[in-house]
Enzyme design. Structure first.
Site, PDB file in Angstrom:
ATOM      1  N   ASN A   5     -20.700  45.240 -16.635  1.00 32.11           N
ATOM      2  CA  ASN A   5     -21.151  45.097 -15.346  1.00 32.11           C
ATOM      3  C   ASN A   5     -22.206  43.881 -15.078  1.00 32.11           C
ATOM      4  O   ASN A   5     -23.139  44.179 -15.295  1.00 32.11           O
ATOM      5  CB  ASN A   5     -21.712  46.511 -14.898  1.00 32.11           C
ATOM      6  N   GLU A  23     -25.440  64.539  -9.260  1.00 38.62           N
ATOM      7  CA  GLU A  23     -25.444  65.079 -10.768  1.00 38.62           C
ATOM      8  C   GLU A  23     -26.651  65.983 -10.854  1.00 38.62           C
ATOM      9  O   GLU A  23     -26.724  66.765 -11.691  1.00 38.62           O
ATOM     10  CB  GLU A  23     -25.105  64.030 -11.727  1.00 38.62           C
ATOM     11  N   ARG A  67     -30.226  51.605   2.398  1.00 36.74           N
ATOM     12  CA  ARG A  67     -29.219  51.302   3.257  1.00 36.74           C
ATOM     13  C   ARG A  67     -29.087  52.007   4.365  1.00 36.74           C
ATOM     14  O   ARG A  67     -29.247  53.207   4.254  1.00 36.74           O
ATOM     15  CB  ARG A  67     -27.657  50.689   2.586  1.00 36.74           C
ATOM     16  N   LYS A  77     -25.098  44.567 -17.632  1.00 34.60           N
ATOM     17  CA  LYS A  77     -25.030  45.839 -18.489  1.00 34.60           C
ATOM     18  C   LYS A  77     -23.834  46.167 -19.282  1.00 34.60           C
ATOM     19  O   LYS A  77     -22.644  45.491 -18.733  1.00 34.60           O
ATOM     20  CB  LYS A  77     -24.725  47.136 -17.264  1.00 34.60           C
ATOM     21  N   GLU A 123     -18.102  55.304 -15.105  1.00 34.44           N
ATOM     22  CA  GLU A 123     -17.312  53.967 -14.787  1.00 34.44           C
ATOM     23  C   GLU A 123     -17.122  53.112 -15.893  1.00 34.44           C
ATOM     24  O   GLU A 123     -15.979  52.493 -15.864  1.00 34.44           O
ATOM     25  CB  GLU A 123     -18.189  53.280 -13.559  1.00 34.44           C
ATOM     26  N   ARG A 128     -36.153  61.499  -5.785  1.00 33.38           N
ATOM     27  CA  ARG A 128     -37.064  62.296  -6.318  1.00 33.38           C
ATOM     28  C   ARG A 128     -38.634  62.281  -5.511  1.00 33.38           C
ATOM     29  O   ARG A 128     -39.075  63.296  -5.330  1.00 33.38           O
ATOM     30  CB  ARG A 128     -37.460  62.218  -7.675  1.00 33.38           C
ATOM     31  N   GLY A 186     -25.624  58.118  -5.116  1.00 39.07           N
ATOM     32  CA  GLY A 186     -26.809  57.436  -6.159  1.00 39.07           C
ATOM     33  C   GLY A 186     -27.588  56.852  -5.285  1.00 39.07           C
ATOM     34  O   GLY A 186     -27.726  57.046  -4.028  1.00 39.07           O
ATOM     35  N   HIS A 229     -20.180  60.450  -3.964  1.00 45.52           N
ATOM     36  CA  HIS A 229     -20.893  59.724  -5.102  1.00 45.52           C
ATOM     37  C   HIS A 229     -22.146  59.434  -4.076  1.00 45.52           C
ATOM     38  O   HIS A 229     -22.500  58.619  -3.354  1.00 45.52           O
ATOM     39  CB  HIS A 229     -19.957  58.425  -5.178  1.00 45.52           C
ATOM     40  N   HIS A 231     -17.345  51.846  -4.990  1.00 44.59           N
ATOM     41  CA  HIS A 231     -17.444  52.747  -5.802  1.00 44.59           C
ATOM     42  C   HIS A 231     -15.960  53.509  -6.392  1.00 44.59           C
ATOM     43  O   HIS A 231     -15.862  54.744  -6.687  1.00 44.59           O
ATOM     44  CB  HIS A 231     -18.273  53.969  -5.253  1.00 44.59           C
ATOM     45  N   ARG A 277     -16.269  45.013 -14.474  1.00 47.91           N
ATOM     46  CA  ARG A 277     -16.578  45.619 -13.134  1.00 47.91           C
ATOM     47  C   ARG A 277     -16.363  44.342 -12.266  1.00 47.91           C
ATOM     48  O   ARG A 277     -17.344  43.502 -12.411  1.00 47.91           O
ATOM     49  CB  ARG A 277     -17.779  46.293 -12.767  1.00 47.91           C
TER      50      ARG A 277
END
Ligand code: AMP
Length: 390
Positions: A7, A329, A236, A14, A378, A280, A205, A203, A177, A88
């Site tokens: 990615n 998650e 966003r 990554k 992914e 968090r 994140g 999804h 995604h 990706r």
């Protein structure tokens, strides 16, 4: 067989090396700050984390460091062991209805879509070209974020704008995604033991999108021409009235590009709370009584519930709601808030299961609509695509 999943972003790369078809992770790593004198390369070896800080001027140098690191650390003996590389790619437009084996023509086609993804596609190409130069004889596959959503029908993907905008410039919803939505919904179908299942994948994140999946096919999704559309995210805004663009440009003497940047990078959790883009921090400050942190959370929950309601109606029913990615998650409170907001659908949360982590059912046996946590992966999806096209 060893397959690399890659990615590449504008200043990062990554990677994960997977053993296929067992899907075991051999190693993973990250190069950050590519283009800087103090770039950082990290890679896992057994339980250890190897970190190197040095000048890395471009993606080619980054890939060189990665392959050298794999050999130097005894993860592979020679490059010949890598039998395929999956990349990706963010925007596949209407050209790519499927993942594609990379050829010169495919690279040109990906480049031709850069207008639609100016930040992402050029970066993805630099990653592809770097790996091609080190592994010229190895199959490379492009796996697009948009492909899974190419099954949407016109009523779902077209905007009610002048039709010529679509014909001339490709203005429509593409959705993103897709690799995650596909991986998670395929697993949901297995868990439900029903190939015709109607599911909604959340999804959630730092970037976040919802997808309505009917019988394994994406029928609608919340992101649009770009990942800005849909629900509010870490930074966003999600959907707004486009007139805001003109109003703020005028009031703050900014260009449209600058206001768009505000909507992409200074809105969402960060913009509403003024605290952080990280859920968090938002939840902690909300518990401390911060009103704007609470609002950031509530606005997101409300908008997610709006989408779930609309997808329920559009699909004519719903078997399960799936939560995945960083927030989906890990944040039981967010999941519970969303499920509470759509309680009218007959969803009944099991608070004990919802407080846990990992793949599981989080609703009671009485719940009319089930809910699951399904961790996304992914990289595995990318490696599966390489194996499929080999
Ligand atoms: P992602 O983009 O999928 O990496 O998700 C990032 C988001 O997940 C951030 O808003 C994080 O605050 C949130 N998150 C919540 N709990 C965790 C956790 N335990 N680990 C990682 N991310 C988490």
């Amino acid at each position: 067989m060893k397959i690399m999943a890659v990615n590449a972003g504008s200043s990062s790369l990554k990677f994960q090396l997977l053993d296929m078809p067992s899907e075991g992770v051999i190693t993973s790593g990250l190069v950050e700050r590519i283009g800087y004198y103090n770039a950082v390369f990290t890679m896992k070896k057994d339980d250890e984390k190897i970190t190197v800080t040095q000048e890395i001027l471009n993606h080619k140098e980054a890939v060189h460091l990665v392959v050298e690191g794999l050999i130097k650390n005894g993860i592979i003996e020679s490059l010949d062991e890598i039998k395929g590389v999956g990349h990706r790619v963010v925007q596949g437009g209407e050209i790519f209805k499927n993942s594609a084996i990379i050829t010169d023509e495919v690279i040109e086609q990906i480049k031709s879509l850069s207008d639609l993804a100016p930040l992402h596609n050029p970066a993805n190409i630099t990653g592809i070209e770097a790996f091609r130069s080190f592994l010229p004889n190895v199959i490379q596959v492009a796996v697009f974020d948009t492909t899974f959503h190419q099954t949407m029908t016109e009523d779902a993907f077209l905007y009610a704008t002048p039709y010529e905008w679509y014909q001339n410039y490709g203005v429509r919803k593409y959705g993103f995604h897709g690799t995650s939505h596909q991986f998670v919904s395929e697993r949901a179908v297995e868990l439900l033991d029903n190939p015709k299942a109607k599911v909604i994948v959340c999804h959630l994140g730092n970037g976040a999108s919802l997808c309505a999946v009917d019988g394994g096919k994406s029928v609608d999704t919340s992101m649009g021409l770009t990942p800005l559309e849909g629900i509010p995210m870490g930074t966003r805004s999600g959907n707004i009235d486009p007139t805001v663009l003109m109003l703020i440009a005028d009031k703050e003497n900014k260009s449209y590009a600058e206001v768009l940047d505000d909507l992409n990078k200074r809105s969402g959790f960060l913009g509403v709370s003024g605290i952080s883009n990280d859920s968090r921090d938002i939840l902690r400050e909300m518990r401390n009584g911060n009103h704007r942190a609470a609002l950031a959370h509530q606005i997101q929950v409300k908008r997610i519930a709006d989408y779930i309601g609309s997808y329920y109606v559009y699909m004519g029913g719903l078997d399960a709601i799936i939560f995945t990615a960083g927030i989906g998650e890990n944040e039981g409170f967010v999941r519970a808030s969303i499920l509470q907001a759509v309680k009218v659908l007959g969803v009944e949360v099991d608070p004990v299961e919802n407080a846990k982590r990992g793949e599981r059912l989080i609703t009671t046996p009485n719940s009319k609509v089930k809910a699951f946590i399904i961790p996304t992966n992914e990289e595995v999806m990318i490696a599966r695509e390489v194996m499929r096209l080999k």
